[in-house]
Design a protein around this motif. Structure first.
Motif, PDB file in Angstrom:
ATOM      1  N   LEU A 228       0.672  -1.213   0.055  1.00  0.00           N
ATOM      2  CA  LEU A 228       0.145  -0.043   0.039  1.00  0.00           C
ATOM      3  C   LEU A 228       0.897   1.154   0.007  1.00  0.00           C
ATOM      4  CD1 LEU A 228      -3.285   0.645   0.021  1.00  0.00           C
ATOM      5  CD2 LEU A 228      -2.812   1.024   2.559  1.00  0.00           C
ATOM      6  N   GLY A 229       0.613   2.115  -0.773  1.00  0.00           N
ATOM      7  CA  GLY A 229       1.388   3.344  -0.914  1.00  0.00           C
ATOM      8  C   GLY A 229       2.636   3.387  -1.716  1.00  0.00           C
ATOM      9  N   ASP A 230       3.077   1.757  -1.868  1.00  0.00           N
ATOM     10  CA  ASP A 230       4.414   1.931  -2.480  1.00  0.00           C
ATOM     11  C   ASP A 230       4.277   1.530  -3.858  1.00  0.00           C
ATOM     12  OD1 ASP A 230       7.219   1.749  -2.798  1.00  0.00           O
ATOM     13  OD2 ASP A 230       7.393  -0.172  -1.572  1.00  0.00           O
ATOM     14  N   HIS A 231       3.775  -0.153  -4.170  1.00  0.00           N
ATOM     15  CA  HIS A 231       3.688  -0.344  -5.690  1.00  0.00           C
ATOM     16  C   HIS A 231       2.814  -1.918  -5.485  1.00  0.00           C
ATOM     17  CE1 HIS A 231       7.265  -3.186  -3.815  1.00  0.00           C
ATOM     18  NE2 HIS A 231       6.583  -3.797  -4.699  1.00  0.00           N
ATOM     19  N   VAL A 232       2.170  -1.941  -6.828  1.00  0.00           N
ATOM     20  CA  VAL A 232       1.625  -3.164  -7.084  1.00  0.00           C
ATOM     21  C   VAL A 232       2.428  -3.794  -8.155  1.00  0.00           C
ATOM     22  CG1 VAL A 232      -0.376  -4.399  -8.246  1.00  0.00           C
ATOM     23  CG2 VAL A 232      -0.612  -2.347  -6.683  1.00  0.00           C
ATOM     24  N   LYS A 233       2.876  -4.989  -7.803  1.00  0.00           N
ATOM     25  CA  LYS A 233       3.560  -5.797  -8.789  1.00  0.00           C
ATOM     26  C   LYS A 233       3.091  -6.911  -9.334  1.00  0.00           C
ATOM     27  CE  LYS A 233       7.909  -8.604  -8.913  1.00  0.00           C
ATOM     28  NZ  LYS A 233       8.700  -9.177  -7.998  1.00  0.00           N
ATOM     29  N   ALA A 234       2.979  -7.017 -10.794  1.00  0.00           N
ATOM     30  CA  ALA A 234       2.496  -8.225 -11.605  1.00  0.00           C
ATOM     31  C   ALA A 234       3.408  -8.587 -12.463  1.00  0.00           C
ATOM     32  CB  ALA A 234       1.436  -7.568 -12.321  1.00  0.00           C
ATOM     33  N   VAL A 235       3.417 -10.099 -12.482  1.00  0.00           N
ATOM     34  CA  VAL A 235       4.303 -10.778 -13.309  1.00  0.00           C
ATOM     35  C   VAL A 235       3.692 -11.433 -14.590  1.00  0.00           C
ATOM     36  CG1 VAL A 235       6.066 -11.191 -11.558  1.00  0.00           C
ATOM     37  CG2 VAL A 235       4.228 -13.169 -11.802  1.00  0.00           C
ATOM     38  N   LYS A 236       4.436 -11.796 -15.431  1.00  0.00           N
ATOM     39  CA  LYS A 236       3.890 -12.449 -16.820  1.00  0.00           C
ATOM     40  C   LYS A 236       3.148 -13.544 -16.395  1.00  0.00           C
ATOM     41  CE  LYS A 236       5.893 -13.969 -21.203  1.00  0.00           C
ATOM     42  NZ  LYS A 236       6.991 -13.644 -22.040  1.00  0.00           N
ATOM     43  N   ASN A 237       1.827 -13.925 -16.778  1.00  0.00           N
ATOM     44  CA  ASN A 237       1.172 -15.046 -16.742  1.00  0.00           C
ATOM     45  C   ASN A 237       1.580 -16.167 -17.714  1.00  0.00           C
ATOM     46  OD1 ASN A 237      -0.696 -17.162 -16.535  1.00  0.00           O
ATOM     47  ND2 ASN A 237      -2.487 -15.803 -16.949  1.00  0.00           N
ATOM     48  N   PRO A 238       2.516 -17.365 -17.513  1.00  0.00           N
ATOM     49  CA  PRO A 238       2.725 -18.327 -18.316  1.00  0.00           C
ATOM     50  C   PRO A 238       1.618 -18.954 -19.010  1.00  0.00           C
ATOM     51  CG  PRO A 238       3.355 -19.080 -16.096  1.00  0.00           C
ATOM     52  CD  PRO A 238       2.816 -17.693 -16.056  1.00  0.00           C
ATOM     53  N   ARG A 239       0.242 -18.768 -18.405  1.00  0.00           N
ATOM     54  CA  ARG A 239      -0.702 -19.632 -18.946  1.00  0.00           C
ATOM     55  C   ARG A 239      -1.707 -18.808 -19.684  1.00  0.00           C
ATOM     56  NH1 ARG A 239      -1.036 -22.496 -13.516  1.00  0.00           N
ATOM     57  NH2 ARG A 239      -0.584 -24.727 -14.107  1.00  0.00           N
ATOM     58  N   PHE A 240      -1.195 -17.600 -19.940  1.00  0.00           N
ATOM     59  CA  PHE A 240      -2.073 -16.583 -20.675  1.00  0.00           C
ATOM     60  C   PHE A 240      -2.097 -17.317 -22.322  1.00  0.00           C
ATOM     61  CE2 PHE A 240      -1.903 -12.550 -23.516  1.00  0.00           C
ATOM     62  CZ  PHE A 240      -3.315 -12.244 -23.217  1.00  0.00           C
ATOM     63  N   TYR A 241      -3.392 -16.930 -22.735  1.00  0.00           N
ATOM     64  CA  TYR A 241      -3.518 -17.638 -24.137  1.00  0.00           C
ATOM     65  C   TYR A 241      -2.688 -17.240 -25.133  1.00  0.00           C
ATOM     66  CZ  TYR A 241      -5.933 -13.805 -26.461  1.00  0.00           C
ATOM     67  OH  TYR A 241      -6.323 -12.706 -27.082  1.00  0.00           O
ATOM     68  N   ALA A 242      -1.946 -16.172 -24.851  1.00  0.00           N
ATOM     69  CA  ALA A 242      -1.202 -15.768 -25.890  1.00  0.00           C
ATOM     70  C   ALA A 242       0.388 -15.292 -25.513  1.00  0.00           C
ATOM     71  CB  ALA A 242      -1.408 -14.425 -26.687  1.00  0.00           C
ATOM     72  N   ALA A 243       0.834 -15.971 -24.313  1.00  0.00           N
ATOM     73  CA  ALA A 243       1.875 -15.605 -23.544  1.00  0.00           C
ATOM     74  C   ALA A 243       2.982 -15.575 -24.294  1.00  0.00           C
ATOM     75  CB  ALA A 243       1.906 -16.880 -22.508  1.00  0.00           C
TER      76      ALA A 243
END
Lengths: 553, 307
Positions: A228-243
C-alpha cells in the motif's frame, strides 16, 4: 541514577556517531550508480510504471478508477480487449452473433485458462455478471450493466440473481439477453465491470479472492504483490493464451500522485512511464525531454452548466449569449497550453458508434462577431448597461478551473455581464451542483466507455441529480429513447447526433474544451500508441533492445 | 512513579473518548460522502453501498456501533480502499513513518543540541550568528521548498541519490527524505537549546560550579545541559508524534508509502473509518509521548516530583 543517565546518554551518543559513520560509508559505496530501480532478474524485461494513484481495490467489480483499470486490464480479460490504438478486438470471445432485433447476443469463447490452470468458461462470465449486480456486492458501477435483461431489478434486490438475462449455452458458449439493443456492447465488454472473475476462487475465498497471493486471472499478468502506497507488482502469466507474444515480464505500478516528482523520476530513468503530466509543464517538457510527451484528445469534456431553475437562465437567449462569448481559443492555447481542443460540441471528436453532430453556426465566427451577437441576444432578453445580468459561477478549486475560470469571467464581463466567482473543494462543488445550489457550474465529465450515449445521457431529464442544470426537452429525451431501441448502429448514431444538435441549440451547457490524456513515456518503450480512450495494455508494450516476440494479433 | 503512570493512563481513556466523539461527529458534519464521485450513484446502488457499511442506520446507532467495535480493536474496513481494513493500512504503513520519523528526530536532536550549545557558549559571537541565522532559515523554509531543491541538486544534477521511491527501504532512498524532515526540527531544537543554555549558564549554581573551579566542559555537559534541555523535552513529545505519523508533503514528493497521506487524503475523500483510525492513532501517540516526556522531566530535574 544521574550518573547512569549520563553514561547511557554517552553510550547512545557514541552509538549514534558510529551509525552515522556507517551510514555515510554505505551511502558512498551505494551512490553514483544508475537510477534506483527494483532488481530485475537477468534476461527479463521489467517495466516501472507510474500509475498516478493508489488502487482502492483489485476486484474489478468494485473498481472505479482508471488507475485500477490499468492494473486490472493487464491481469484480467473480458469478452473483448483493447488493441494498441484503443480499438476493440476479440478477447475471450473469438466471435459473436447478434439476433435481428439486436437483443440477443451469443459469444463463442476461446480455449483459455485461468492463471491456476482452471478453464475459463461461460459459467465464469455468468457468475461474474450476477456477482456485480448482486446488491450484496454493492458495486458502484453496477448500473453500467443495466442494459442486460433484468439487471436493474436484480441490482435493486427486486429479483433473484438467477433471473439475469445471461446464461451458459455450453462450456464455451455464452448468451446475453438485453433490455434494448446496445451496439456498444463490444466496447463495454472490455470495461472492468464486464471482466470475468474466477468462480472457483471467489466461491472459496469470498471478497478476499483478489488479495495478492490468491489473485487468479485470465490476463497476460498476475498480481503477486501489493504494498500500500508503494507499489503493485504483476508478473507475466505463463498460462495466458497468447503468452508467447508478451514481451514485458514484470510490471511495478507506482501511485505517483505528484506529477512533478514523477516527471523527475522518468527523466532519471527510475520510471519508464507516467500516466499524467501537469498541464502547464507540457510545452516545457516537449523541449526538455524530446519524444517523451504523448498526448491525445481524451474521452472527456469540460463544460459550464446553466441552472435552468434560475429565472435569468431560464431564457434560452441568455444561455446562448453566454455560451458563444467564451473565448475557447484563448483558454486552450494561452492558458492550458497542453494541446486541449476547444469544444463546441458536447461529445468529443472520434468517439465510436457516432457521426459527430454539427457544431452551432457561430462556432466558426470570429470572437468580435460572437460578442456582438451575444450582446444583441442579452439586450433582447432585457439586459443592458442599465440593467446588467448578474450571475455567480461556482467552480472547483482544482488546477484547471482555477486557471480558466477567471478567463470565462473576463469573457462574460466583456459582454456586460456582472460575474462573480465562488471556488469550492471538488466534493463540495459537486454536492452543490447535485442539489441545484448554483447558478452557473464548472463541471467535467470523463466517459466510462467509448460511446456518445455515455455523454448524452447526462442531459436526459430522467438522469436526475447529475443533470445539474435540470435540462428538460421532450424532443431530446425522445431521440435518446429511440436510439436505445434501435438495433442499426448507423441509424442510432443519426438519432444521437440529432439529439446533440437540439441540446447544443438549447445551450443548457456550454462546452469549453475537450480533455487530453497526457503520458510521459520513455522513447525506449515501444508499442505505445496514443489514443482516445487512453488504454495501453502492457502486453503490447516492449522495451527497445530487448528481444521482442512477434506482436500480438 | 507507577501510580503516576497508572493514573495518567486512566485519564487517557476519557481523553481518547472525547477525541473519538468529536472526530466522529465533525467528520459526519462535513458535506459529501465517501461514495461521492463524478458519476453520481443511482439511489438503489447508493442504498446497497450504505447498507454494506452500516451507514443506512441512524447516526447515533452508527456511533455506538463504532465505539463497540473500536473497543474490541476493530476499526472497520476503509470505505475508499475497499480491499483493506483500517488496521491493515496502519500496519502496512506505520513502519515507513517510524523509520523516517525516528531517524529524523534522532538526527535533529543530535545536531540541534550540539549547535544550540555551541551557539550559547559563543553568545553574540560569529558562530552564534551563523548557526542561529541558519536555524531561522530552517524554520522559515517549508519542506515543500527544501525537498524539491535538495532533489534538484543531489538527485537531478549530481545524480548521487535517487529522486524518489521507497525501493524496500534502501538507504540511498532514505537520505533525502530524512534530511528534509530533520532540517526544520534541527532549527527549532537548536534555538530551544540555545535559549535554555543561555539562561542556565547565568544561574547561580553554574556560577557556584565555576567558582569551585570545575572544568568548563564538565560544567556544560554535566550541570548546565541537563537543565537547559528541559524545554526541549516537552517540545519533543508532540514533535515525535508529528514525525511518526508521517508527512504528506514529504511522502508525496518522495513517493513514500507512509501514513501521512492517509491523514490528509482520507479526510478529503471522507473515508470516515480511516480518518477515525488515524485520529485515534495520533491521539494515543501524543498521550503516550507526553507521558514519556513527563517521566523524563522528573529524571532530569530533581525539583519535579511525580505524584
Amino acid at each position: 541514577m544521574r550518573r547512569s543517565t549520563i553514561v547511557t546518554l554517552r553510550t547512545a551518543g557514541r552509538a549514534a556517531r558510529n551509525l552515522l559513520l556507517l551510514a555515510c560509508a554505505a551511502v558512498l559505496t551505494s551512490c553514483g550508480g544508475g537510477p534506483s530501480r527494483p532488481d530485475c532478474p537477468a534476461g527479463k524485461v521489467c517495466l516501472q510504471y507510474g500509475n498516478a494513484s493508489e488502487p482502492a481495490t483489485l476486484d474489478p467489480h468494485k473498481a472505479t478508477g482508471t488507475w485500477e483499470y490499468r492494473i486490472l486490464a493487464d491481469s484480467l480479460m473480458g469478452l473483448t480487449q483493447d488493441s494498441a490504438d484503443g480499438g476493440t478486438v476479440p478477447g475471450m470471445a473469438a466471435s459473436w452473433e447478434t439476433s435481428a432485433d439486436g437483443k440477443t447476443w451469443v459469444f463463442h469463447l476461446i480455449d483459455a485458462t485461468w492463471s491456476d490452470g482452471a478453464p475459463v468458461t461461460a459459467d465464469d462470465f455468468v457468475f461474474s455478471f450476477r456477482r456485480i449486480l448482486d446488491p450484496k456486492t454493492a458495486a458502484e458501477y453496477a448500473s453500467l450493466l443495466y442494459f442486460m435483461k433484468g439487471a436493474q431489478a436484480v441490482n435493486e434486490g427486486k429479483a433473484p440473481v438467477e433471473s439475469l438475462g445471461a446464461r451458459a449455452l455450453g462450456p464455451r458458449t455464452l448468451e446475453i439477453q438485453l433490455e434494448h439493443p446496445a451496439p456498444y456492447l463490444p466496447e463495454l465488454a472490455k470495461h472492468q465491470t464486464m471482466f470475468p472473475v474466477p468462480k472457483h476462487m471467489v466461491e472459496k475465498y469470498g471478497d478476499a479472492w483478489s488479495q495478492p497471493g490468491r489473485f487468479v486471472g485470465n490476463g497476460a499478468y498476475t498480481v503477486v504483490e501489493w504494498k500500500l502506497g508503494d507499489h503493485v507488482k504483476a508478473v507475466k502469466n505463463p498460462r495466458f493464451y497468447a503468452a508467447d507474444t508478451v514481451c514485458v515480464d514484470e510490471i511495478y505500478y507506482y501511485p505517483t500522485n505528484d506529477a512533478i516528482s514523477a516527471e523527475r523520476r522518468v527523466k532519471r530513468g527510475e520510471l519508464d512511464v507516467n500516466t499524467d503530466i501537469q498541464s502547464n509543464r507540457i510545452s516545457f517538457l516537449r523541449k526538455e525531454l524530446p519524444g517523451y510527451v504523448r498526448t491525445h484528445t481524451y474521452l472527456g469534456v469540460a463544460y459550464m452548466a446553466f441552472n435552468t431553475n434560475v429565472p435569468a437562465l431560464k431564457d434560452k437567449r441568455v444561455r446562448q449569449a453566454l455560451t458563444m462569448a467564451i473565448d475557447r481559443d484563448f483558454i486552450t492555447r494561452k492558458l492550458l497550453r497542453g494541446g486541449q481542443e476547444p469544444a463546441f460540441t458536447f461529445v468529443p471528436p472520434g468517439v465510436a458508434n457516432y457521426s459527430p453532430a454539427t457544431p452551432p453556426p457561430w462556432a466558426a465566427w470570429p470572437l468580435a462577431k460572437r460578442q456582438a451577437e451575444a450582446r444583441r441576444l442579452l439586450a433582447e432578453a432585457g439586459y443592458g448597461p442599465n440593467h446588467p445580468l448578474k450571475i455567480e459561477i461556482k467552480h472547483r478549486n482544482t488546477p484547471d478551473p482555477m486557471l480558466f475560470m477567471p478567463a470565462v469571467q473576463a469573457d462574460w464581463r466583456e459582454i456586460g455581464v456582472d460575474v462573480s466567482l465562488a471556488q469550492n473543494e471538488t466534493q463540495i462543488a459537486y454536492a452543490a451542483y447535485r442539489s441545484r445550489d448554483f447558478e452557473v457550474a464548472d463541471a467535467a465529465w470523463i466517459a466510462d466507455y467509448n460511446d456518445p450515449m455515455s455523454f448524452l445521457y447526462l442531459q436526459n431529464s430522467s438522469t436526475g441529480s447529475q443533470n445539474y442544470g435540470d435540462y428538460k426537452n421532450p424532443a431530446f429525451d425522445a431521440l435518446l429513447l429511440k436510439a436505445d431501441n434501435e438495433p442499426d448502429a448507423a441509424v442510432r448514431a443519426g438519432y444521437l447526433a440529432k439529439a446533440e444538435s437540439i441540446m447544443l441549440n438549447d445551450a443548457t451547457v456550454a462546452p469549453v474544451f475537450f480533455y487530453i490524456n497526457k503520458n510521459l513515456v520513455n522513447p525506449k518503450v515501444t508499442g505505445w500508441v496514443d489514443n482516445l480512450v487512453d488504454h495501453h495494455p502492457t502486453r503490447l508494450l516492449c522495451v527497445k533492445g530487448k528481444g521482442a516476440p512477434a506482436p500480438a494479433g | 512513579m507507577f501510580r503516576f503512570i497508572g493514573r495518567r493512563l486512566l485519564v487517557a481513556i476519557p481523553t481518547l473518548f472525547l477525541v473519538v466523539t468529536a472526530a466522529f461527529f465533525m467528520m459526519r458534519a462535513a458535506p459529501g460522502s465517501p461514495f461521492d464521485m463524478d458519476r453520481k450513484l443511482s439511489p438503489e446502488i447508493e442504498r446497497n453501498v450504505m447498507a454494506k457499511y452500516g451507514m443506512d442506520k441512524p447516526l447515533g446507532e452508527q456511533y455506538v456501533n463504532y465505539l463497540k467495535d473500536a473497543v474490541r480493536g476493530d476499526f472497520g474496513p476503509s470505505l475508499k480502499y475497499r480491499d483493506k481494513s483500517v488496521l491493515q493500512i496502519l500496519g502496512e504503513n506505520y513502519k515507513v513513518s517510524l523509520i523516517l520519523g525516528l531517524s529524523a528526530i534522532t538526527l535533529a536532536a543530535l545536531i540541534g543540541v550540539s549547535l544550540g550549545v555551541i551557539a550559547a557558549l559563543r553568545q553574540n559571537g560569529t558562530m552564534d550568528y551563523v548557526t542561529m541565522g541558519i536555524a531561522i532559515l530552517g524554520v522559515c523554509i517549508p519542506t515543500f521548498v527544501t525537498a524539491p531543491l535538495l532533489v534538484l541538486v543531489f538527485a537531478s544534477k549530481l545524480g548521487w541519490l535517487p529522486t524518489a521511491g521507497w525501493n524496500n527501504g534502501a538507504l540511498p532512498n532514505l537520505i533525502l527524505p530524512i534530511t528534509v524532515l530533520a532540517l526544520p526540527q534541527i532549527a527549532i531544537i537548536s534555538r530551544l537549546t540555545r535559549a535554555g543554555m543561555i539562561e542556565v549558564l547565568r544561574s547561580n549554581y553554574v556560577r557556584t560550579a565555576r567558582a569551585k573551579g570545575l572544568p568548563e566542559h564538565r560544567i556544560v555537559s554535566r550541570h548546565a545541559l541537563r537543565a537547559a534541555i528541559l524545554p526541549l523535552v516537552s517540545y519533543l513529545g508532540p514533535a515525535c508524534a508529528g514525525l511518526l505519523t508521517g508527512s504528506l508533503v514529504v511522502e508525496k514528493i518522495f513517493n513514500l508509502p507512509g501514513l501521512g497521506k492517509f491523514f490528509v487524503i482520507s479526510a478529503l475523500q471522507r473515508d470516515y473509518t480511516v480518518v477515525m483510525g488515524m485520529v485515534i492513532f495520533y491521539a494515543a501517540l501524543i498521550l503516550i509521548l507526553n507521558l514519556i516526556a513527563d517521566l523524563l522531566y522528573a529524571m532530569l530535574d530533581p525539583r519535579v516530583k511525580l505524584a
